[in-house]
Design a protein around this motif. Structure first.
Motif, mmCIF file in Angstrom:
data_model
loop_
_atom_site.group_PDB
_atom_site.id
_atom_site.type_symbol
_atom_site.label_atom_id
_atom_site.label_comp_id
_atom_site.label_asym_id
_atom_site.label_seq_id
_atom_site.Cartn_x
_atom_site.Cartn_y
_atom_site.Cartn_z
ATOM 1 N N THR A 69 -6.518 -2.116 1.116
ATOM 2 C CA THR A 69 -6.071 -0.835 1.603
ATOM 3 C C THR A 69 -5.992 -0.314 3.161
ATOM 4 O O THR A 69 -5.080 -0.065 3.972
ATOM 5 C CB THR A 69 -6.238 0.319 0.584
ATOM 6 O OG1 THR A 69 -6.145 0.131 -0.722
ATOM 7 C CG2 THR A 69 -5.707 1.642 1.148
ATOM 8 N N ASP A 70 -7.571 -0.627 3.529
ATOM 9 C CA ASP A 70 -7.769 -0.104 4.843
ATOM 10 C C ASP A 70 -7.277 -1.003 5.783
ATOM 11 O O ASP A 70 -6.939 -0.569 7.058
ATOM 12 C CB ASP A 70 -9.439 0.150 4.936
ATOM 13 C CG ASP A 70 -9.593 1.379 4.095
ATOM 14 O OD1 ASP A 70 -8.990 2.062 3.462
ATOM 15 O OD2 ASP A 70 -11.032 1.539 3.753
ATOM 16 N N ASP A 74 -1.231 -2.668 5.789
ATOM 17 C CA ASP A 74 -0.437 -2.236 6.960
ATOM 18 C C ASP A 74 0.441 -3.181 7.906
ATOM 19 O O ASP A 74 1.382 -3.095 8.449
ATOM 20 C CB ASP A 74 -0.915 -1.447 7.878
ATOM 21 C CG ASP A 74 -2.101 -2.288 8.810
ATOM 22 O OD1 ASP A 74 -2.307 -3.335 8.250
ATOM 23 O OD2 ASP A 74 -2.594 -1.624 9.728
ATOM 24 N N GLN A 133 -0.831 -1.637 -3.373
ATOM 25 C CA GLN A 133 0.568 -1.322 -2.824
ATOM 26 C C GLN A 133 1.179 -0.387 -3.860
ATOM 27 O O GLN A 133 1.911 0.693 -3.436
ATOM 28 C CB GLN A 133 1.313 -2.593 -2.468
ATOM 29 C CG GLN A 133 2.497 -2.241 -1.908
ATOM 30 C CD GLN A 133 3.391 -3.265 -1.202
ATOM 31 O OE1 GLN A 133 2.842 -4.435 -1.018
ATOM 32 N NE2 GLN A 133 4.599 -3.064 -1.043
ATOM 33 N N ASN A 136 -0.708 3.046 -3.917
ATOM 34 C CA ASN A 136 -0.887 3.628 -2.647
ATOM 35 C C ASN A 136 0.695 4.226 -2.162
ATOM 36 O O ASN A 136 0.615 5.296 -1.522
ATOM 37 C CB ASN A 136 -1.217 2.665 -1.357
ATOM 38 C CG ASN A 136 -2.703 2.477 -1.649
ATOM 39 O OD1 ASN A 136 -3.512 3.081 -2.239
ATOM 40 N ND2 ASN A 136 -2.994 1.347 -0.832
ATOM 41 N N ASP A 137 1.674 3.596 -2.486
ATOM 42 C CA ASP A 137 3.148 4.068 -2.436
ATOM 43 C C ASP A 137 3.278 5.000 -2.926
ATOM 44 O O ASP A 137 4.192 5.934 -2.494
ATOM 45 C CB ASP A 137 4.047 2.932 -2.678
ATOM 46 C CG ASP A 137 4.147 1.523 -1.868
ATOM 47 O OD1 ASP A 137 3.401 1.637 -0.710
ATOM 48 O OD2 ASP A 137 4.689 0.648 -2.112
ATOM 49 N N ARG A 138 3.033 5.441 -4.145
ATOM 50 C CA ARG A 138 3.300 6.757 -4.958
ATOM 51 C C ARG A 138 1.786 7.735 -4.886
ATOM 52 O O ARG A 138 2.412 8.877 -5.207
ATOM 53 C CB ARG A 138 3.459 6.206 -6.503
ATOM 54 C CG ARG A 138 4.653 5.380 -6.220
ATOM 55 C CD ARG A 138 5.106 5.303 -7.689
ATOM 56 N NE ARG A 138 5.405 6.246 -8.625
ATOM 57 C CZ ARG A 138 6.697 6.673 -8.758
ATOM 58 N NH1 ARG A 138 7.692 6.065 -7.978
ATOM 59 N NH2 ARG A 138 6.824 7.906 -9.339
ATOM 60 N N VAL A 139 0.945 7.531 -4.403
ATOM 61 C CA VAL A 139 -0.306 8.300 -4.543
ATOM 62 C C VAL A 139 -1.250 8.423 -3.222
ATOM 63 O O VAL A 139 -1.610 7.384 -2.753
ATOM 64 C CB VAL A 139 -1.398 7.885 -5.824
ATOM 65 C CG1 VAL A 139 -2.422 8.814 -5.834
ATOM 66 C CG2 VAL A 139 -0.704 7.530 -6.851
ATOM 67 N N THR A 140 -1.171 9.603 -2.902
ATOM 68 C CA THR A 140 -1.879 9.994 -1.488
ATOM 69 C C THR A 140 -3.295 10.515 -1.377
ATOM 70 O O THR A 140 -3.926 10.233 -0.644
ATOM 71 C CB THR A 140 -0.701 10.934 -0.549
ATOM 72 O OG1 THR A 140 -0.673 12.184 -1.147
ATOM 73 C CG2 THR A 140 0.542 10.201 -0.107
ATOM 74 N N ASP A 141 -3.376 11.261 -2.688
ATOM 75 C CA ASP A 141 -4.801 11.817 -2.993
ATOM 76 C C ASP A 141 -5.875 10.720 -3.141
ATOM 77 O O ASP A 141 -5.763 9.928 -3.970
ATOM 78 C CB ASP A 141 -4.723 12.652 -3.926
ATOM 79 C CG ASP A 141 -6.091 13.383 -4.112
ATOM 80 O OD1 ASP A 141 -6.379 14.231 -3.364
ATOM 81 O OD2 ASP A 141 -6.717 13.090 -5.163
ATOM 82 N N PRO A 142 -6.828 10.649 -2.363
ATOM 83 C CA PRO A 142 -7.750 9.627 -2.454
ATOM 84 C C PRO A 142 -8.641 9.465 -3.748
ATOM 85 O O PRO A 142 -8.612 8.330 -4.342
ATOM 86 C CB PRO A 142 -8.730 9.904 -1.241
ATOM 87 C CG PRO A 142 -7.840 10.744 -0.232
ATOM 88 C CD PRO A 142 -7.165 11.451 -1.051
ATOM 89 N N ARG A 145 -6.138 8.146 -6.047
ATOM 90 C CA ARG A 145 -5.903 6.532 -6.039
ATOM 91 C C ARG A 145 -7.315 5.781 -6.657
ATOM 92 O O ARG A 145 -7.254 4.844 -7.117
ATOM 93 C CB ARG A 145 -5.887 6.145 -4.658
ATOM 94 C CG ARG A 145 -4.544 6.482 -3.845
ATOM 95 C CD ARG A 145 -4.830 6.284 -2.282
ATOM 96 N NE ARG A 145 -3.341 6.243 -1.680
ATOM 97 C CZ ARG A 145 -3.071 5.956 -0.204
ATOM 98 N NH1 ARG A 145 -4.222 5.642 0.274
ATOM 99 N NH2 ARG A 145 -2.202 6.068 0.153
#
Length: 252
Positions: A69-70, A74, A133, A136-142, A145
């Motif tokens: 993810t980190d 990207d 992916q 992360n595409d649908r969930v922004t709250d860490p 996730r």
């Protein structure tokens, strides 16, 4: 960092394997194309989780999710879902791989199974890339996730069968299924072997059969696009074919 992409023909090539062990790969131009992928960072991460206890394997998965993810997601999708890219990257991590997975020095087959494994639903990097992916595409709250990462690993057998079927490689379907499992506390049930159905295979699991039923009913039941509350009664119906759901039906 620059990753030189491998030329076709490297897989199952015994000389390629020997050159990897002898740290000669990067010196031989014949193994590479002229294509190069640029990465800002390329940290090590677990690439093979078929070892250790269940708790240790879960920690490895969670570490892989975090690093991917980190530092890797990207890139363009056609890069981080490209088998050649990952194999090209992994051979640059020779010291890490030899130290972490010494079994690869024993034979070409172990090397192929751990380092050059086919990039599909059985490949650990593929599982982690796709899962991270989708989440992360649908969930922004860490925190959320982390919750979904944990649910995914706790239900890995079912997740494997979700991504095995192309129609279910869908973020909405995956998260809906994980939410239903979490809400009804079904992880243990879905992992269980089916022991009273001689007509099925010897290692059939409840969760696999539920996904099988979803696959069988598609496209009559458009499960990948349904909302969770629409999906839930269908999930319970398919579950009832392989598990006594009377108590679940009453509570839901």
């Amino acid at each position: 960092m620059e990753v030189r992409l491998l030329e076709k023909g490297y897989k199952d090539n015994e000389q390629f394997y020997k050159d990897f062990l002898e740290d000669q790969l990067q010196l031989k131009e014949e193994y590479f194309t002229s294509e190069v992928i640029h990465l800002d960072k390329a940290p090590d991460f677990p690439i093979y989780m078929a070892q250790g206890s269940e708790a240790e394997r879960k920690e490895l998965f969670l570490e892989a999710f975090k690093v991917l993810t980190d530092d890797y997601l990207d890139t363009d999708r056609d890069i981080h879902l490209n088998e050649v890219f990952w194999h090209s990257l992994l051979i640059t991590k020779r010291d890490y791989l030899l130290e972490t997975y010494p079994k690869i020095t024993e034979s070409l087959s172990h090397f192929n199974n751990i380092v050059l494994k086919k990039f599909d639903w059985e490949n650990y990097i593929y599982k982690c890339v796709l899962g991270a992916q989708y989440i992360n595409d649908r969930v922004t709250d860490p925190a959320q996730r982390e919750r979904y990462y944990s649910l995914l690993v706790d239900n890995l057998d079912l997740y494997n069968y979700i991504i095995k079927y192309e129609i279910f490689r869908n973020d909405q379907f995956l998260l809906n299924i994980l939410d239903i499992i979490d809400e009804l506390q079904l992880s243990k049930v879905l992992k269980a072997k089916i022991t009273d159905r001689d007509d099925l295979g010897k290692d059939e699991r409840v969760g696999r059969r539920v996904i099988f039923e979803f696959n069988k009913s598609y496209p009559v039941v458009m499960s990948p696009v349904l909302e969770k509350e629409e999906l839930k009664p269908i999930f319970l119906q398919y579950l009832s074919y392989y598990f006594n759901t009377s108590k679940l039906m009453q509570s839901s």
